[in-house]
Design a protein around this motif. Structure first.
Motif, PDB file in Angstrom:
ATOM      1  N   ILE A 380      38.106  85.569  76.394  1.00  0.00           N
ATOM      2  CA  ILE A 380      39.047  85.858  75.321  1.00  0.00           C
ATOM      3  C   ILE A 380      39.321  84.426  74.893  1.00  0.00           C
ATOM      4  N   GLN A 381      38.861  84.267  73.530  1.00  0.00           N
ATOM      5  CA  GLN A 381      39.418  83.272  73.006  1.00  0.00           C
ATOM      6  C   GLN A 381      40.310  83.580  71.643  1.00  0.00           C
ATOM      7  N   GLU A 382      41.520  82.746  71.631  1.00  0.00           N
ATOM      8  CA  GLU A 382      42.499  82.892  70.483  1.00  0.00           C
ATOM      9  C   GLU A 382      42.312  81.715  69.501  1.00  0.00           C
ATOM     10  N   VAL A 383      41.816  81.616  68.378  1.00  0.00           N
ATOM     11  CA  VAL A 383      41.482  80.598  67.376  1.00  0.00           C
ATOM     12  C   VAL A 383      42.239  80.538  66.106  1.00  0.00           C
ATOM     13  N   PRO A 384      42.687  79.677  65.854  1.00  0.00           N
ATOM     14  CA  PRO A 384      43.537  79.467  64.502  1.00  0.00           C
ATOM     15  C   PRO A 384      42.755  79.491  63.133  1.00  0.00           C
ATOM     16  N   MET A 385      43.376  79.647  62.230  1.00  0.00           N
ATOM     17  CA  MET A 385      42.811  79.582  60.822  1.00  0.00           C
ATOM     18  C   MET A 385      41.955  78.372  60.681  1.00  0.00           C
ATOM     19  N   ASP A 386      41.032  78.632  60.009  1.00  0.00           N
ATOM     20  CA  ASP A 386      39.930  77.373  59.772  1.00  0.00           C
ATOM     21  C   ASP A 386      39.515  76.562  60.955  1.00  0.00           C
ATOM     22  N   HIS A 387      39.527  77.231  61.976  1.00  0.00           N
ATOM     23  CA  HIS A 387      38.772  76.444  63.138  1.00  0.00           C
ATOM     24  C   HIS A 387      37.396  77.033  62.960  1.00  0.00           C
ATOM     25  N   VAL A 388      36.565  76.062  63.190  1.00  0.00           N
ATOM     26  CA  VAL A 388      34.917  75.961  63.234  1.00  0.00           C
ATOM     27  C   VAL A 388      34.667  76.673  64.607  1.00  0.00           C
ATOM     28  N   ILE A 389      34.102  77.675  64.571  1.00  0.00           N
ATOM     29  CA  ILE A 389      33.551  78.289  65.761  1.00  0.00           C
ATOM     30  C   ILE A 389      32.327  77.504  66.237  1.00  0.00           C
ATOM     31  N   ILE A 401      32.201  88.541  69.874  1.00  0.00           N
ATOM     32  CA  ILE A 401      32.570  90.048  69.093  1.00  0.00           C
ATOM     33  C   ILE A 401      33.905  89.606  68.712  1.00  0.00           C
ATOM     34  N   ILE A 402      34.294  90.083  67.428  1.00  0.00           N
ATOM     35  CA  ILE A 402      35.566  90.037  66.722  1.00  0.00           C
ATOM     36  C   ILE A 402      36.692  91.131  67.360  1.00  0.00           C
ATOM     37  N   VAL A 403      37.660  90.886  67.919  1.00  0.00           N
ATOM     38  CA  VAL A 403      38.617  91.772  68.233  1.00  0.00           C
ATOM     39  C   VAL A 403      39.780  92.166  67.292  1.00  0.00           C
ATOM     40  N   HIS A 404      40.084  90.813  66.611  1.00  0.00           N
ATOM     41  CA  HIS A 404      41.348  90.718  65.897  1.00  0.00           C
ATOM     42  C   HIS A 404      41.156  89.626  64.946  1.00  0.00           C
ATOM     43  N   GLY A 405      41.360  89.691  63.466  1.00  0.00           N
ATOM     44  CA  GLY A 405      41.224  88.652  62.614  1.00  0.00           C
ATOM     45  C   GLY A 405      39.980  88.882  61.987  1.00  0.00           C
ATOM     46  N   SER A 406      39.362  87.574  61.403  1.00  0.00           N
ATOM     47  CA  SER A 406      38.079  87.792  60.583  1.00  0.00           C
ATOM     48  C   SER A 406      37.709  86.288  60.564  1.00  0.00           C
ATOM     49  N   VAL A 407      36.342  86.124  60.211  1.00  0.00           N
ATOM     50  CA  VAL A 407      35.622  84.835  60.215  1.00  0.00           C
ATOM     51  C   VAL A 407      34.698  84.783  59.048  1.00  0.00           C
ATOM     52  N   ARG A 408      34.707  83.787  58.512  1.00  0.00           N
ATOM     53  CA  ARG A 408      33.695  83.452  57.273  1.00  0.00           C
ATOM     54  C   ARG A 408      32.412  82.819  57.580  1.00  0.00           C
ATOM     55  N   VAL A 409      31.517  83.201  57.128  1.00  0.00           N
ATOM     56  CA  VAL A 409      30.145  82.804  57.469  1.00  0.00           C
ATOM     57  C   VAL A 409      29.567  81.884  56.111  1.00  0.00           C
ATOM     58  N   THR A 444      27.099  78.273  59.447  1.00  0.00           N
ATOM     59  CA  THR A 444      28.346  77.832  60.064  1.00  0.00           C
ATOM     60  C   THR A 444      29.449  79.078  60.079  1.00  0.00           C
ATOM     61  N   VAL A 445      30.329  79.268  61.002  1.00  0.00           N
ATOM     62  CA  VAL A 445      31.107  80.452  61.081  1.00  0.00           C
ATOM     63  C   VAL A 445      32.633  79.732  61.152  1.00  0.00           C
ATOM     64  N   VAL A 446      33.539  79.911  60.350  1.00  0.00           N
ATOM     65  CA  VAL A 446      34.708  79.371  60.461  1.00  0.00           C
ATOM     66  C   VAL A 446      35.783  80.766  60.270  1.00  0.00           C
TER      67      VAL A 446
END
Length: 617
Positions: A380-389, A401-409, A444-446
């Motif tokens: 389980i990873q908890e990542v903040p806004m604008d973090h580059v995965i 797999i996204i459990v909560h929140g969203s990412v931008r491609v 890139t995924v952010v």
């Protein structure tokens, strides 16, 4: 008014308490104190006054002074603060130290009776390792103001409930029932030794709510776990699709897939709900995810993650909850650190199970044993806004797999740069780890939300669980990801969501009988019982092949005649009897319908449902 807090406390009374002349508190003041406790939820003004008269003794102390409590009484904190602490070992396991657990304030209830039987626990040291910890609870005055507590004997409370039997259950729940037994109903606490469970019981609180009262709201910061002791509550989430449906033109009907996508995402917010749940239906403006009854627990995600609540909870009737605060729970982990791993594993298993049960793409069709393997392999990873995965051209080493929140491609090869956003239930990163050699990321995924929670799987585990699984649904989805708009009908129909999507499209073209016949023929070929097969063959003939059949498919006359001869005259029904007809209808759908389907909203919704963007990462 919402009742505040409850705690069951063990305290060693090693000396006889020095009795002072009883202080007297006016009845009106006592009633005001009790209005800040969970008792108040069940009392009328008349019974409140009678109940207050049970608390006929006052205990006063000062900050920094240890408070000795009578194990046969129930105390209410009226003024000031009381700290609870316990014993726990130093790092070397050789020295006993005192550890702060939690702080009780106005309205808190301190009850020694419930845990009196356990006050003689001691710390045992063997070969430099702590075998057990002395979990004696020490109560000390805290804060700046003087401490005032009022107390009642159990006899006085029993006399009161004898006169008011309708109040016996809630008062008994607060004053007599064992919190430890309640805690054992929470799955991740079942392996905790009772000695340590008693310490956690000392940190628990009761919170009472009136009917139709909000326990917490969606997006509010979560800080507690709740266990339902009595009453019922509903878990609800906002239904974003309801507003969009209102403004859509009648000439552009809402796709069933858009509705399914949104509902699936909304339902994933129920990750905060554990224990027994009764799933309910949608209503205007919101989706009711579950009904929580006695024994259900919810909100445990707040013990691990510092994120906003993913749903709202409101009571359906007067309800009483046992609660554990996150700060207090983290203090408890200092004396029972193994709980953290157990809790995390429990949350991971429920996340994976929920994603699968909701029909989330990629997990659809995975057998139970694979889900178990997946739950133990993910992180389980908890990542903040604008973090580059990860960045474009990085070597792929994990799948997400996204459990909560969203990412931008994003990609450097796209003029608009931003390819799209992925949300709960969608996934990314699988293409670069499908193969044994080193493949680089295509984008890139952010992180695009305040906080996002991901389940990640490393490359070795991914290869072991998914690529070598021989699962046709997974294989079909991989092919769809690679081929995208170049996919053919075989790839679409190999995925259960694809069959449903194509059926919806054919029904609009008044050709739904073709996919129904094809599906029935596929099912027929796998039937091993001859008598069942014969029955199915006759039914399929009457529905799809006979003259004037209700859903007649367009088969060559010679093919229909041959089926008639074998099924109705010779009574033969070999497993492959419909193979030629199935292939004929498949060619018909591929030739007449499939090209239009790939340009339809059904196809784009299907691909979106799988989380497939223009460029996979």
């Amino acid at each position: 008014m919402r009742g505040k807090l409850f705690v069951s406390v063990r305290n060693i009374v090693s000396t006889v308490m020095k009795r002072k002349k009883k202080a007297v508190i006016p009845l009106e003041t006592l009633c005001d104190y009790l209005k800040h406790t969970p008792f108040d939820q069940y009392l009328t003004p008349v019974t409140l006054s009678e109940f207050a008269s049970c608390f006929d003794e006052v205990v006063k102390s000062r900050p920094g002074k240890e408070i000795a409590l009578d194990p046969h009484k129930v105390y209410v904190v009226c003024q000031g603060e009381v700290d609870l602490s316990t014993s726990y070992p130093e790092v070397e396991g050789k020295v006993e130290a005192k550890g702060f657990l939690c702080r009780k304030r106005r309205g808190d209830i301190i009850n020694v009776t419930q845990t009196e039987r356990d006050v003689k626990r001691r710390m045992t040291v063997k070969i430099g390792k702590v075998i057990d910890v002395a979990e004696d609870i020490i109560t000390t005055g805290s804060g700046e103001a003087d401490i005032v507590l009022v107390s009642s004997t159990m006899k006085s409370l029993n006399d009161f409930t004898a006169v008011h039997p309708d109040l016996a259950a809630p008062i008994e729940a607060i004053c007599i029932s064992s919190i430890e037994d309640r805690l054992l109903t929470i799955s991740f606490l079942k392996g905790v030794p009772r000695s340590k469970l008693n310490v956690l019981a000392a940190m628990c609180r009761y919170e009472a709510f009136d009917s139709n009262q909000v326990v917490f709201s969606e997006n509010s910061i979560g800080t507690k776990l709740y266990l339902v002791l009595s009453g019922t509550a509903q878990v609800v989430a906002k239904d974003k699709m309801s507003s969009s449906r209102d403004v859509e033109s009648s000439s552009r009907p809402t796709s069933s897939y858009k509705r399914a996508i949104e509902k699936s995402i909304v339902l994933q917010r129920s990750f905060e709900c554990g224990g027994n749940q009764k799933p309910l239906l949608s209503s205007a403006g919101e989706v009711t995810i579950a009904e929580l009854t006695t024994g259900s627990f919810f909100g445990e995600t707040a013990l691990v993650f510092d994120i906003g609540r993913t749903c709202s909870v409101k009571t359906s009737e007067k309800s009483l909850f046992l609660t554990i605060d996150r700060t207090d729970f983290r203090n408890f982990l200092r004396i029972c650190h193994t709980i953290e791993a157990t809790l995390t594993t429990s949350i991971k298993k429920r996340m994976v199970s929920k994603l699968s049960s909701l029909g989330i793409p990629f997990l659809t069709g995975i057998p139970e044993e694979m889900l178990t393997s997946l739950a133990t392999s993910v992180s389980i990873q908890e990542v903040p806004m604008d973090h580059v995965i990860f960045r474009q051209e990085d070597v792929g080493d994990a799948f997400y797999i996204i459990v909560h929140g969203s990412v931008r491609v994003e990609t450097n090869h796209n003029e608009e740069n931003n390819l799209g956003t992925l949300g709960p239930g969608q996934y990314f990163g699988e293409m670069s780890i499908l193969f044994s050699d080193e493949h680089t990321r295509n984008a890139t995924v952010v992180v695009s939300s305040d906080k996002t929670i991901l389940l990640s799987i490393d490359k070795d585990s991914f290869q072991r669980i998914f690529v070598s699984s021989n699962n046709p649904v997974l294989a079909a989805e991989f092919e769809l990801r690679v081929l995208k708009h170049s996919a053919n009908l075989k790839h679409v129909l190999a995925h259960p969501l694809g069959v449903t999507s194509f059926r919806d499209f054919l029904e609009k073209e008044h050709a739904g009988e073709n996919i129904d016949f094809w599906s029935a023929a596929e099912d027929f070929s796998s039937c091993t019982c001859e008598s069942v097969r014969m029955e199915k063959a006759k039914s399929m003939w009457l529905l799809f092949c006979a003259d004037y059949a209700d859903r007649q498919v367009n088969l060559p006359h010679s093919m229909s005649a041959k089926l008639d001869e074998y099924i109705n005259i010779k009574n033969q029904c070999d497993p492959d009897i419909f193979d030629a007809a199935r292939k004929e209808i498949f060619k018909l759908m591929e030739r007449d319908n499939f090209a239009r389907y790939k340009n339809s909203t059904e196809f784009s919704d299907f691909m979106s449902r799988l989380g497939i963007l223009m460029l996979r990462v």
